[in-house]
Design an enzyme around this catalytic site. Sequence first.
Site, PDB file in Angstrom:
ATOM      1  N   HIS A 293       1.038  -1.064  -0.029  1.00  0.00           N
ATOM      2  CA  HIS A 293       0.130   0.340  -0.293  1.00  0.00           C
ATOM      3  C   HIS A 293       1.043   1.328   0.208  1.00  0.00           C
ATOM      4  O   HIS A 293       1.476   1.361   0.483  1.00  0.00           O
ATOM      5  CB  HIS A 293      -1.088   0.111   1.208  1.00  0.00           C
ATOM      6  CG  HIS A 293      -1.804  -1.214   1.655  1.00  0.00           C
ATOM      7  ND1 HIS A 293      -1.221  -2.681   1.883  1.00  0.00           N
ATOM      8  CD2 HIS A 293      -3.064  -1.365   1.435  1.00  0.00           C
ATOM      9  CE1 HIS A 293      -1.959  -2.932   2.273  1.00  0.00           C
ATOM     10  NE2 HIS A 293      -3.308  -2.202   1.907  1.00  0.00           N
TER      11      HIS A 293
ATOM     12  N   ASP B  54       1.795   1.840   3.230  1.00  0.00           N
ATOM     13  CA  ASP B  54       3.114   0.895   4.483  1.00  0.00           C
ATOM     14  C   ASP B  54       5.028   1.372   3.796  1.00  0.00           C
ATOM     15  O   ASP B  54       5.799   1.640   4.400  1.00  0.00           O
ATOM     16  CB  ASP B  54       3.007  -0.969   3.304  1.00  0.00           C
ATOM     17  CG  ASP B  54       1.486  -1.464   3.638  1.00  0.00           C
ATOM     18  OD1 ASP B  54       1.157  -0.548   4.660  1.00  0.00           O
ATOM     19  OD2 ASP B  54       1.341  -1.453   2.925  1.00  0.00           O
TER      20      ASP B  54
ATOM     21  N   MET C 146       2.494  -5.642  -8.263  1.00  0.00           N
ATOM     22  CA  MET C 146       0.511  -5.479  -7.545  1.00  0.00           C
ATOM     23  C   MET C 146       1.775  -4.517  -6.312  1.00  0.00           C
ATOM     24  O   MET C 146       2.315  -4.485  -5.608  1.00  0.00           O
ATOM     25  CB  MET C 146       0.760  -6.174  -7.488  1.00  0.00           C
ATOM     26  CG  MET C 146      -1.541  -5.530  -6.486  1.00  0.00           C
ATOM     27  SD  MET C 146      -1.028  -5.236  -4.595  1.00  0.00           S
ATOM     28  CE  MET C 146      -1.910  -6.937  -3.972  1.00  0.00           C
TER      29      MET C 146
ATOM     30  N   GLU D 199     -10.762  -6.121  -4.841  1.00  0.00           N
ATOM     31  CA  GLU D 199     -10.670  -7.238  -3.910  1.00  0.00           C
ATOM     32  C   GLU D 199     -12.196  -7.319  -2.898  1.00  0.00           C
ATOM     33  O   GLU D 199     -12.240  -6.189  -2.128  1.00  0.00           O
ATOM     34  CB  GLU D 199      -9.580  -7.048  -3.017  1.00  0.00           C
ATOM     35  CG  GLU D 199      -9.529  -8.234  -2.410  1.00  0.00           C
ATOM     36  CD  GLU D 199      -8.044  -7.854  -0.946  1.00  0.00           C
ATOM     37  OE1 GLU D 199      -7.329  -7.799  -1.987  1.00  0.00           O
ATOM     38  OE2 GLU D 199      -8.619  -8.494  -0.229  1.00  0.00           O
TER      39      GLU D 199
ATOM     40  N   LYS E  63     -14.660  -8.524   0.285  1.00  0.00           N
ATOM     41  CA  LYS E  63     -14.477  -8.503   1.927  1.00  0.00           C
ATOM     42  C   LYS E  63     -15.943  -8.055   2.023  1.00  0.00           C
ATOM     43  O   LYS E  63     -17.260  -6.933   2.241  1.00  0.00           O
ATOM     44  CB  LYS E  63     -13.456  -7.994   2.139  1.00  0.00           C
ATOM     45  CG  LYS E  63     -13.733  -8.334   3.741  1.00  0.00           C
ATOM     46  CD  LYS E  63     -11.808  -8.735   4.955  1.00  0.00           C
ATOM     47  CE  LYS E  63     -12.147  -8.616   5.852  1.00  0.00           C
ATOM     48  NZ  LYS E  63     -10.984  -7.882   6.520  1.00  0.00           N
TER      49      LYS E  63
ATOM     50  N   GLU F 127      -9.903 -13.225  -2.143  1.00  0.00           N
ATOM     51  CA  GLU F 127      -9.328 -13.642  -1.270  1.00  0.00           C
ATOM     52  C   GLU F 127      -9.571 -15.106  -0.344  1.00  0.00           C
ATOM     53  O   GLU F 127     -10.825 -14.532   0.272  1.00  0.00           O
ATOM     54  CB  GLU F 127      -9.180 -12.465  -0.384  1.00  0.00           C
ATOM     55  CG  GLU F 127      -8.462 -12.890   1.182  1.00  0.00           C
ATOM     56  CD  GLU F 127      -7.747 -12.147   2.047  1.00  0.00           C
ATOM     57  OE1 GLU F 127      -6.803 -10.401   2.155  1.00  0.00           O
ATOM     58  OE2 GLU F 127      -7.714 -12.024   3.496  1.00  0.00           O
TER      59      GLU F 127
ATOM     60  N   HIS G   8     -11.560 -13.537   3.130  1.00  0.00           N
ATOM     61  CA  HIS G   8     -12.273 -12.963   3.158  1.00  0.00           C
ATOM     62  C   HIS G   8     -13.872 -14.238   2.427  1.00  0.00           C
ATOM     63  O   HIS G   8     -15.090 -13.647   3.242  1.00  0.00           O
ATOM     64  CB  HIS G   8     -12.381 -11.931   2.145  1.00  0.00           C
ATOM     65  CG  HIS G   8     -11.528 -11.123   2.102  1.00  0.00           C
ATOM     66  ND1 HIS G   8     -10.872  -9.942   1.762  1.00  0.00           N
ATOM     67  CD2 HIS G   8     -10.700 -11.690   3.622  1.00  0.00           C
ATOM     68  CE1 HIS G   8     -10.193  -9.360   2.330  1.00  0.00           C
ATOM     69  NE2 HIS G   8     -10.317 -10.350   3.862  1.00  0.00           N
TER      70      HIS G   8
ATOM     71  N   ASP H 277      -5.039 -13.586  -3.507  1.00  0.00           N
ATOM     72  CA  ASP H 277      -4.502 -13.461  -2.122  1.00  0.00           C
ATOM     73  C   ASP H 277      -4.833 -14.861  -1.229  1.00  0.00           C
ATOM     74  O   ASP H 277      -5.924 -15.195  -1.026  1.00  0.00           O
ATOM     75  CB  ASP H 277      -5.889 -12.243  -1.003  1.00  0.00           C
ATOM     76  CG  ASP H 277      -5.278 -10.832  -1.368  1.00  0.00           C
ATOM     77  OD1 ASP H 277      -5.819 -10.116  -0.701  1.00  0.00           O
ATOM     78  OD2 ASP H 277      -3.895 -10.640  -2.178  1.00  0.00           O
TER      79      ASP H 277
ATOM     80  N   ASP I  28     -11.146 -12.132  10.443  1.00  0.00           N
ATOM     81  CA  ASP I  28     -10.710 -12.564   9.096  1.00  0.00           C
ATOM     82  C   ASP I  28      -9.158 -12.671   9.936  1.00  0.00           C
ATOM     83  O   ASP I  28      -8.704 -11.855  10.455  1.00  0.00           O
ATOM     84  CB  ASP I  28     -10.812 -10.425   8.548  1.00  0.00           C
ATOM     85  CG  ASP I  28      -9.551 -10.920   7.057  1.00  0.00           C
ATOM     86  OD1 ASP I  28      -9.007  -9.522   6.345  1.00  0.00           O
ATOM     87  OD2 ASP I  28      -8.930 -11.704   7.263  1.00  0.00           O
TER      88      ASP I  28
ATOM     89  N   ASP J   3      -6.472 -14.794   8.550  1.00  0.00           N
ATOM     90  CA  ASP J   3      -5.593 -14.167   7.228  1.00  0.00           C
ATOM     91  C   ASP J   3      -4.758 -15.279   7.841  1.00  0.00           C
ATOM     92  O   ASP J   3      -3.392 -14.306   7.933  1.00  0.00           O
ATOM     93  CB  ASP J   3      -4.661 -12.751   7.693  1.00  0.00           C
ATOM     94  CG  ASP J   3      -6.068 -11.859   6.847  1.00  0.00           C
ATOM     95  OD1 ASP J   3      -5.549 -10.185   7.573  1.00  0.00           O
ATOM     96  OD2 ASP J   3      -6.567 -12.302   6.163  1.00  0.00           O
TER      97      ASP J   3
ATOM     98  N   ASP K 271      -1.459 -12.818   1.917  1.00  0.00           N
ATOM     99  CA  ASP K 271      -1.889 -11.927   1.743  1.00  0.00           C
ATOM    100  C   ASP K 271      -2.352 -12.492   3.444  1.00  0.00           C
ATOM    101  O   ASP K 271      -3.320 -12.405   3.224  1.00  0.00           O
ATOM    102  CB  ASP K 271      -3.482 -11.533   1.410  1.00  0.00           C
ATOM    103  CG  ASP K 271      -3.863 -10.035   2.085  1.00  0.00           C
ATOM    104  OD1 ASP K 271      -4.923  -9.871   1.974  1.00  0.00           O
ATOM    105  OD2 ASP K 271      -2.822  -9.763   3.066  1.00  0.00           O
TER     106      ASP K 271
HETATM  107  C1  DIG Z   1      -7.044  -7.098   2.874  1.00  0.00           C
HETATM  108  O1  DIG Z   1      -7.202  -8.816   2.475  1.00  0.00           O
HETATM  109  C2  DIG Z   1      -6.206  -6.331   1.819  1.00  0.00           C
HETATM  110  C3  DIG Z   1      -5.478  -5.214   1.805  1.00  0.00           C
HETATM  111  O2  DIG Z   1      -4.056  -6.186   2.484  1.00  0.00           O
HETATM  112  C4  DIG Z   1      -5.197  -5.148   0.418  1.00  0.00           C
HETATM  113  O3  DIG Z   1      -5.585  -3.998   0.252  1.00  0.00           O
HETATM  114  C5  DIG Z   1      -5.129  -5.949  -0.221  1.00  0.00           C
HETATM  115  C6  DIG Z   1      -4.297  -6.295  -1.199  1.00  0.00           C
HETATM  116  O4  DIG Z   1      -4.262  -7.610  -1.322  1.00  0.00           O
HETATM  117  N1  DIG Z   1      -6.184  -7.441   0.429  1.00  0.00           N
HETATM  118 MN    MN Z   2      -6.149  -9.394   0.893  1.00  0.00          MN
HETATM  119 MN    MN Z   3      -8.349 -10.897   4.546  1.00  0.00          MN
END
Ligand code: DIG
Ligand code: MN
Ligand code: MN
Length: 386
Positions: A53, A56, A87, A180, A182, A216, A219, A244, A254, A256, A286
């Site tokens: 990001h 980051d 990316m 993406e 969620k 993802e 998600h 992801d 979430d 992760d 991710d």
């Molecule tokens: C969360 O799953 C999101 C953020 O971490 C980011 O914007 C995106 C990139 O993979 N995944």
């Molecule tokens: Mn993600």
């Molecule tokens: Mn996530």
Amino acid sequence: MYTPQAENKFTFGLWTVGNIGRDPFGEPTRKQLSPVEIVHLLAEVGAWGVNFHDNDLVPITATAAEQDKIVKDFRQALDDTGIVVPMATTNLFSDPAFKDGAFTSNDSKVRAYALQKTMNAIDLGVSLGATTYVFWGGREGTETDAGKDPVTAIKRSREAMNYLCEYVRDQGYDLKFALEAKPNEPRGDIYNATTGNMLAFIETLDHSEMVGVNPEVAHEHMAGLNFTHHVAQAMEQNKLFHIDLNDQAFGRYDQDFRFAAVNLKSAFFIVKLLEDNGYDGCKHFDAHAYRTSDYEDVKAFARGCMRNYLILKEKVQRWNADSEIQGLLAYINEDDGSMDGYMGQYSSDKAAALRAQTFDRAALGERGQPYEALDQLTIEILLGVR
Ligand code: DIG
Ligand code: MN
Ligand code: MN
């Protein structure tokens, strides 16, 4: 055999292995690594690429001079290690300015600022080599629908995506967008909650050919869905621009988790779908290590993500080569071709002939499918006894 190679295109975000262990109920448990230190950590574990990001890499408070220094040092680390940047994305969720969303905020100044911030972040990402740009609308949602008309929110999202697609075209960038989904967290409900929503939304955009999805695992699992089915639909529509990979217990926040750390069988079918269909995009983990991990354990986390993918890839090859499995698949899919004349592309003749057919419905119901036997063989491959 399970050592990551460049062609695997395994990537991690700066925020993943750089996660310092903060959670809603506890302070950080790890010191903050610099982007340069993270690049070297990723090189040490054998990753191919790093994503970020904007903030980051460059703190939101950085001056132009500070940004130049940060980017210069980061670029040097990329050169020193050979790590690439496929990316990039924008943080439109951390700063309080975005507390009620970015592109869907009720405050037009926030919506405008979000566009400006994203254009700046796109420039930064492209300058470092990104060819995919992810949009995760973490704050694009509500806790009460009293405050925002969901139709207006959709229109604002579309306006922003059309604007930014035009920006990319105007700049002549070689860049695709990956949206993406969620379902919730950090908002009570997030708009475009699943990959399916995103696929429908993309078709309403002015330049839908530039836009795909970044599904993802965690998600779709949060929404109680079969991740492989959602990825398959995206892939079938040529919209799987990024993915992801992580893992997640159903019905939880979430998490992760490390890829394949929770649902081994669903992870197997994700890898099978990607490998059987020749997916050649980034495999982005991710995910982040447990809050209890130190940085040696963070490296074990990162290695585990990549090893699990490669181990499951070998299991897929074993499954595809298993004669008993292939025999069952042949039985399951056997077809005498007698119905071919009635189906496929419609014609009134076909329909008339089909309606003149008589079917032995009872007989149709009698045929069983050996899915128990087939699934057991799959489990036995995963358990390493085949
Ligand atoms: C969360 O799953 C999101 C953020 O971490 C980011 O914007 C995106 C990139 O993979 N995944
Ligand atoms: Mn993600
Ligand atoms: Mn996530």
